[in-house]
Design a protein around this motif. Structure first.
Motif, PDB file in Angstrom:
ATOM      1  N   LYS A  67       0.853  -1.191   0.000  1.00 11.91           N
ATOM      2  CA  LYS A  67       0.000   0.000   0.000  1.00 11.91           C
ATOM      3  C   LYS A  67       0.887   1.239   0.000  1.00 11.91           C
ATOM      4  CE  LYS A  67      -1.921  -0.863   4.034  1.00 11.91           C
ATOM      5  NZ  LYS A  67      -1.147  -1.933   4.593  1.00 11.91           N
ATOM      6  N   LEU A 104      -2.152   9.316  -0.729  1.00 10.90           N
ATOM      7  CA  LEU A 104      -2.853   9.310   0.560  1.00 10.90           C
ATOM      8  C   LEU A 104      -3.538  10.657   0.812  1.00 10.90           C
ATOM      9  CD1 LEU A 104      -0.150   7.453   2.663  1.00 10.90           C
ATOM     10  CD2 LEU A 104      -2.422   6.603   2.039  1.00 10.90           C
ATOM     11  N   ASP A 105      -2.861  11.755   0.451  1.00 12.98           N
ATOM     12  CA  ASP A 105      -3.406  13.091   0.751  1.00 12.98           C
ATOM     13  C   ASP A 105      -4.542  13.490  -0.187  1.00 12.98           C
ATOM     14  OD1 ASP A 105      -1.519  13.271   2.681  1.00 12.98           O
ATOM     15  OD2 ASP A 105      -0.167  14.616   1.588  1.00 12.98           O
ATOM     16  N   HIS A 106      -4.486  13.067  -1.438  1.00  9.60           N
ATOM     17  CA  HIS A 106      -5.442  13.591  -2.429  1.00  9.60           C
ATOM     18  C   HIS A 106      -6.315  12.544  -3.116  1.00  9.60           C
ATOM     19  CE1 HIS A 106      -3.824  17.702  -2.366  1.00  9.60           C
ATOM     20  NE2 HIS A 106      -2.689  17.096  -2.096  1.00  9.60           N
ATOM     21  N   ASP A 108      -7.351   9.320  -1.664  1.00  9.16           N
ATOM     22  CA  ASP A 108      -7.791   8.242  -0.750  1.00  9.16           C
ATOM     23  C   ASP A 108      -6.912   6.991  -0.850  1.00  9.16           C
ATOM     24  OD1 ASP A 108      -9.935   9.722   0.195  1.00  9.16           O
ATOM     25  OD2 ASP A 108     -11.226   9.093  -1.490  1.00  9.16           O
ATOM     26  N   GLY A 109      -5.651   7.177  -1.175  1.00  6.20           N
ATOM     27  CA  GLY A 109      -4.727   6.043  -1.229  1.00  6.20           C
ATOM     28  C   GLY A 109      -4.844   5.200  -2.489  1.00  6.20           C
ATOM     29  N   GLU A 110      -5.698   5.642  -3.439  1.00  3.12           N
ATOM     30  CA  GLU A 110      -5.879   4.861  -4.679  1.00  3.12           C
ATOM     31  C   GLU A 110      -5.210   5.576  -5.851  1.00  3.12           C
ATOM     32  OE1 GLU A 110      -7.501   1.968  -4.885  1.00  3.12           O
ATOM     33  OE2 GLU A 110      -8.018   2.001  -2.755  1.00  3.12           O
TER      34      GLU A 110
END
Ligand code: SF4
Length: 241
Positions: A67, A104-106, A108-110
């Motif tokens: 991740k 992660l910041d913009h 949602d980690g995808e």
């Protein structure tokens, strides 16, 4: 009737794709990955490296880093060590950590699917964005006005040799624009891998093996036919022997 090598590119592109597709029916990306994140990471690592080396490194890397958080929670030196064999490891470590933080910041980690979003990620320029979109987000590619064609060193060289562009092999942006205008959209992901396979096996940089080339009758650079190599001409290099 098959157009000859001096016909306009728009008349030759269909038979060129057909000829290459027949010669390289399994042409596809050589990097190994199973998720969009792995695709981004492998593509970032492939800069100035070989696909074989990247696949060696990612075999264990992707077991350890699953991740975006995983790229951030280890000390920087540890990630550097883990990707060391691909070269430029400090720069690539910064890119991997930067893009993980951005995800992660913009996002949602995808990993996002549009070119406009992908190029916001540190270390991801247009070529990498095209690789990720064409391999992981084909539906986005179909509707994205910014979608494109991957132009690497092989694609650039072959586009010049085949007379599919009038610029030199280093002008990736213009070559991409010329290919986008010529190649039907449904073939955009495939054309790059067809040209890459041909560039790796037959249309070699130093000495193309024109006698073994399945699209020789369509090529204005054919050494078999005594034509000048447009790639060497554009690059200002003397004719090879
Ligand atoms: S004819 Fe020669 S230069 Fe042209 S595509 Fe084939 S191998 Fe390359």
């Amino acid at each position: 009737m098959t157009p000859d090598r001096n016909a306009p590119a728009k008349d030759r592109i269909g038979p060129i794709i057909k000829g290459l597709a027949k010669a390289y029916p399994d042409a596809t990306i050589a990097l190994n990955f199973t998720t969009p994140l792995e695709c981004v990471v492998a593509t970032v690592l492939s800069a100035q490296s070989t696909d074989v080396k990247v696949n060696e490194v990612t075999k264990s890397l992707f077991k350890k880093y699953r991740k975006p958080e995983d790229y951030l929670k280890v000390p920087e030196e540890e990630l550097q060590e883990d990707i060391h064999a691909t070269g430029f490891f400090r720069q690539k470590t910064r890119a991997l950590r930067g893009l993980s933080q951005k995800l992660l910041d913009h996002f949602d980690g995808e990993v996002p699917g549009t070119i406009a979003e992908l190029i916001q990620l540190p270390g991801v320029a247009r070529k990498t964005a095209n690789v990720v979109q064409s391999n992981c987000f084909p539906d986005e590619l179909a509707r994205d006005p910014d979608a494109g064609i991957v132009v690497d060193t092989h694609v650039g060289r072959l586009a010049v040799r085949l007379g599919l562009t009038e610029v030199g092999p280093k002008d990736a942006e213009k070559i991409e624009a010329d290919l986008l205008a010529l190649v039907p959209k449904k073939q955009w992901p495939r054309i790059s891998y067809l040209l890459i396979d041909h560039g790796r096996t037959i249309c070699l940089a130093k000495k193309p093996l024109c006698g073994d080339c399945p699209i020789e009758p369509l090529c204005p650079s054919s050494q078999e036919a005594g034509e000048p190599d447009l790639y060497r001409v554009a690059a200002g290099k003397p004719r090879s022997r």
